[in-house]
Design a protein around this motif. Structure first.
Motif, PDB file in Angstrom:
ATOM      1  N   ALA A 163     -29.463 -34.411  29.914  1.00 43.63           N
ATOM      2  CA  ALA A 163     -30.509 -33.744  30.790  1.00 43.63           C
ATOM      3  C   ALA A 163     -31.693 -34.450  30.754  1.00 43.63           C
ATOM      4  N   GLY A 164     -32.119 -34.925  29.495  1.00 35.14           N
ATOM      5  CA  GLY A 164     -33.521 -35.620  29.695  1.00 35.14           C
ATOM      6  C   GLY A 164     -34.588 -34.768  29.980  1.00 35.14           C
ATOM      7  N   VAL A 165     -35.751 -35.078  30.472  1.00 36.10           N
ATOM      8  CA  VAL A 165     -36.832 -34.554  30.921  1.00 36.10           C
ATOM      9  C   VAL A 165     -37.374 -34.778  32.539  1.00 36.10           C
ATOM     10  N   MET A 166     -37.863 -33.841  32.935  1.00 37.72           N
ATOM     11  CA  MET A 166     -38.647 -34.096  34.172  1.00 37.72           C
ATOM     12  C   MET A 166     -40.011 -34.204  34.006  1.00 37.72           C
ATOM     13  N   GLU A 167     -40.719 -35.027  34.734  1.00 38.45           N
ATOM     14  CA  GLU A 167     -42.121 -34.999  34.949  1.00 38.45           C
ATOM     15  C   GLU A 167     -42.523 -35.250  36.380  1.00 38.45           C
ATOM     16  N   GLY A 168     -43.170 -33.852  36.468  1.00 42.69           N
ATOM     17  CA  GLY A 168     -43.209 -33.849  38.217  1.00 42.69           C
ATOM     18  C   GLY A 168     -41.973 -33.777  38.856  1.00 42.69           C
ATOM     19  N   ALA A 169     -41.665 -34.411  39.935  1.00 43.31           N
ATOM     20  CA  ALA A 169     -40.466 -34.649  40.628  1.00 43.31           C
ATOM     21  C   ALA A 169     -39.687 -35.660  40.160  1.00 43.31           C
ATOM     22  N   GLN A 170     -39.968 -36.386  39.297  1.00 45.15           N
ATOM     23  CA  GLN A 170     -39.164 -37.662  38.486  1.00 45.15           C
ATOM     24  C   GLN A 170     -38.476 -37.040  37.307  1.00 45.15           C
ATOM     25  N   ARG A 171     -37.315 -37.568  37.428  1.00 42.93           N
ATOM     26  CA  ARG A 171     -36.156 -37.230  36.175  1.00 42.93           C
ATOM     27  C   ARG A 171     -36.069 -38.552  35.400  1.00 42.93           C
ATOM     28  N   PHE A 172     -36.137 -38.177  34.164  1.00 43.62           N
ATOM     29  CA  PHE A 172     -35.905 -39.204  32.882  1.00 43.62           C
ATOM     30  C   PHE A 172     -34.622 -38.979  32.158  1.00 43.62           C
ATOM     31  N   PRO A 173     -33.504 -39.314  32.503  1.00 39.14           N
ATOM     32  CA  PRO A 173     -32.219 -38.950  31.796  1.00 39.14           C
ATOM     33  C   PRO A 173     -32.208 -39.637  30.271  1.00 39.14           C
ATOM     34  N   ARG A 174     -31.499 -39.175  29.441  1.00 41.21           N
ATOM     35  CA  ARG A 174     -31.498 -39.594  28.009  1.00 41.21           C
ATOM     36  C   ARG A 174     -29.957 -40.178  27.774  1.00 41.21           C
ATOM     37  N   ALA A 175     -30.117 -41.427  27.254  1.00 44.49           N
ATOM     38  CA  ALA A 175     -28.698 -41.966  26.788  1.00 44.49           C
ATOM     39  C   ALA A 175     -28.489 -41.686  25.185  1.00 44.49           C
ATOM     40  N   THR A 176     -29.363 -41.346  24.461  1.00 40.58           N
ATOM     41  CA  THR A 176     -29.263 -41.162  23.095  1.00 40.58           C
ATOM     42  C   THR A 176     -30.338 -40.031  22.993  1.00 40.58           C
ATOM     43  N   GLY A 177     -30.241 -39.146  21.658  1.00 39.42           N
ATOM     44  CA  GLY A 177     -31.145 -38.290  21.235  1.00 39.42           C
ATOM     45  C   GLY A 177     -30.734 -36.921  21.928  1.00 39.42           C
TER      46      GLY A 177
END
Length: 113
Positions: A90-104
């Protein structure tokens, strides 16, 4: 509320199986165990001739854990495994931008310190 409660429920559901197979000398991030328990275990096992006690912390251990390796060690129903895989990515969202995670592990998640 659902997005925060669902991982917590999955953790509670999986915890008994994890505790049953966990080594008794592990203290980090386990229910009912605190740092003082680890200190007592170290003191009880020290030999008077021992000179050093070493402490190790794996830098960014939770940020770099491999999703496939984590899931391989998690024997569970396929539906729960797919859900946990989605939470990990799922990662994190900053504003409307999503940053998915490949690890961790996701920051602030129930499995993240």
């Amino acid at each position: 509320m659902h997005d925060r409660a669902a991982p917590g429920l999955a953790k509670v559901a999986r915890e008994p199986a994890g505790e049953a197979t966990c080594e008794p000398n592990r203290y980090g991030f386990r229910p009912g165990r605190v740092g003082h328990d680890a200190i007592e275990a170290i003191q009880a096992s020290l030999n008077p001739a021992d000179t050093y006690v070493l402490d190790a912390d794996i830098a960014q251990g939770f940020e770099r854990s491999d999703h496939q390796a984590l899931l391989a060690q998690l024997p569970t129903l396929p539906a729960l495994s797919r859900t946990i895989r989605a939470w990990l990515k799922a990662g994190v969202m900053e504003g409307a931008q999503r940053f998915p995670r490949a690890t961790g592990a996701p920051p602030g998640g129930v499995r993240s310190p």
